[in-house]
Scaffold this active site. Structure first.
Site, PDB file in Angstrom:
ATOM      1  CB  VAL A 145      -8.876   3.241   2.553  1.00  0.00           C
ATOM      2  CG1 VAL A 145     -10.292   2.664   3.334  1.00  0.00           C
ATOM      3  CG2 VAL A 145      -7.970   1.893   2.000  1.00  0.00           C
ATOM      4  CB  CYS A 146      -5.485   6.883   2.296  1.00  0.00           C
ATOM      5  SG  CYS A 146      -3.860   7.186   1.929  1.00  0.00           S
ATOM      6  N   PRO A 147      -4.348   4.654  -0.061  1.00  0.00           N
ATOM      7  CG  PRO A 147      -2.308   4.510  -1.386  1.00  0.00           C
ATOM      8  CD  PRO A 147      -3.099   3.907  -0.317  1.00  0.00           C
ATOM      9  CE1 TYR A 148      -4.327   0.820  -3.535  1.00  0.00           C
ATOM     10  CE2 TYR A 148      -5.251   0.690  -1.264  1.00  0.00           C
ATOM     11  CZ  TYR A 148      -4.468   0.005  -2.080  1.00  0.00           C
ATOM     12  OH  TYR A 148      -3.267  -0.603  -1.772  1.00  0.00           O
ATOM     13  NE  ARG A 159      -2.266   1.275   3.701  1.00  0.00           N
ATOM     14  CZ  ARG A 159      -2.404   2.418   4.296  1.00  0.00           C
ATOM     15  NH1 ARG A 159      -2.801   3.524   3.565  1.00  0.00           N
ATOM     16  NH2 ARG A 159      -1.600   2.413   5.494  1.00  0.00           N
TER      17      ARG A 159
END
Lengths: 100, 114, 81
Positions: free
Chosen positions: C18-21, B23
């Site tokens: 959610v972050c970073p998507y 991520r």
């Protein structure tokens, strides 16, 4: 010089004291310091010595998603930001150190 | 534009660390830097088509999908794969020799072992 | 004219992201638009509502408005730089 630091471990890990020591020394030497906290690193905002780095002029940002997952409260002076802030630190600094 | 390499070295189960490394790698592309992810030692298990959902663990499917979409290099160390008898990798993960692992590391501005 | 612009805004639904998507997908969608065009993004992740607009501003885009639509639902209107 601009120094970037990534910290991904919780305050029980010796990384925290190393980051505090390096950041303090770097600020004394006149360098800019930006720290990004993610994963268990976000718990460091609750450690007094660590949060006091803000008063020494260190920029600290945390991953708000990890903060939310771990129910960590907001701390004044620390940016509850995102991975974009980490990307900005990585893109803008002269040197980058990772502590994980 | 900087070159950033993230090295994933540890076992993927019973921890979110490896998924978080991926991520974070997605996030590091957001300022147009070139991101490479290297899987080596026990980290290579992260790049296999395992089914951790069987034991109630979320696989990092989305992280891989987005890294592939963003055209990040995903490299698995052949020696680490061989030692563990791993023959199948996720799509877009390339098995490479040590020389090709060292290349992105030495060419990178930032290396993050995670 | 303002109404016309509003009608023409492209919509992007990022519920469940959610972050970073949230930022990656907003950025990719903005790349498809012309300068001055507007994008309305729906978020249900509170930190994204704070951070995505801040990051977009940093990239030079303009935030035209943030509207709360429910307990965990926001619409952010962006004008591409």
């Amino acid at each position: 010089m601009k120094l970037g630091i990534l910290l991904t471990t919780s305050p029980e890990n010796e990384n925290t004291n190393t980051v505090i020591a390096i950041s303090t020394a770097a600020r004394k030497a006149g360098h800019e310091v930006s720290i990004f906290l993610m994963y268990d690193g976000v718990y460091n905002v609750n450690k007094k010595d660590f949060a006091e780095l803000v008063d020494k002029g260190v920029n600290i940002a945390v991953c708000a998603l990890n903060v939310e997952q771990r129910k960590v409260g907001r701390v004044e002076g620390i940016l509850f930001g995102s991975q974009y802030d980490h990307a900005c630190i990585a893109a803008d600094v002269d040197r980058f150190i990772s502590f994980g | 534009m900087k070159k950033i390499t993230v090295v994933v070295r540890n076992l993927p189960l019973n921890t979110r660390r490896n998924a978080e490394a991926l991520r974070m790698s997605v996030g590091l592309t957001l300022r147009e830097d070139k991101v490479t992810v290297i899987f080596m030692d026990d980290g290579v298990y992260t790049a296999t088509p395992a089914r951790p959902e069987i034991i109630g663990f979320q696989p990092p499917k989305k992280e891989f999908e987005v890294l592939s979409m963003l055209k990040c290099s995903l490299l698995a160390d052949v020696l680490s794969l061989g030692k563990r008898g791993i023959t199948t990798l996720l799509p877009d993960v390339k098995a490479v020799n040590r020389e090709d692992i060292v290349k992105p590391i030495t060419e990178s501005d930032i290396v993050i072992p995670f | 004219m303002q109404d016309l612009v509003k009608k023409m805004a492209t919509e992007l639904d990022l519920k469940g992201e959610v972050c970073p998507y949230t930022f990656v997908k907003t950025k990719l969608k903005l790349e498809e638009l012309e300068s001055g065009e507007e994008l309305v993004v729906t978020f249900d992740h509170a930190p994204a509502v704070e951070n995505v607009p801040r990051s977009l501003k940093n990239e030079g885009h303009k935030i035209m408005g943030i509207e709360q639509k429910g307990d965990h639902l926001w619409k952010v209107r962006i004008r591409k730089a």
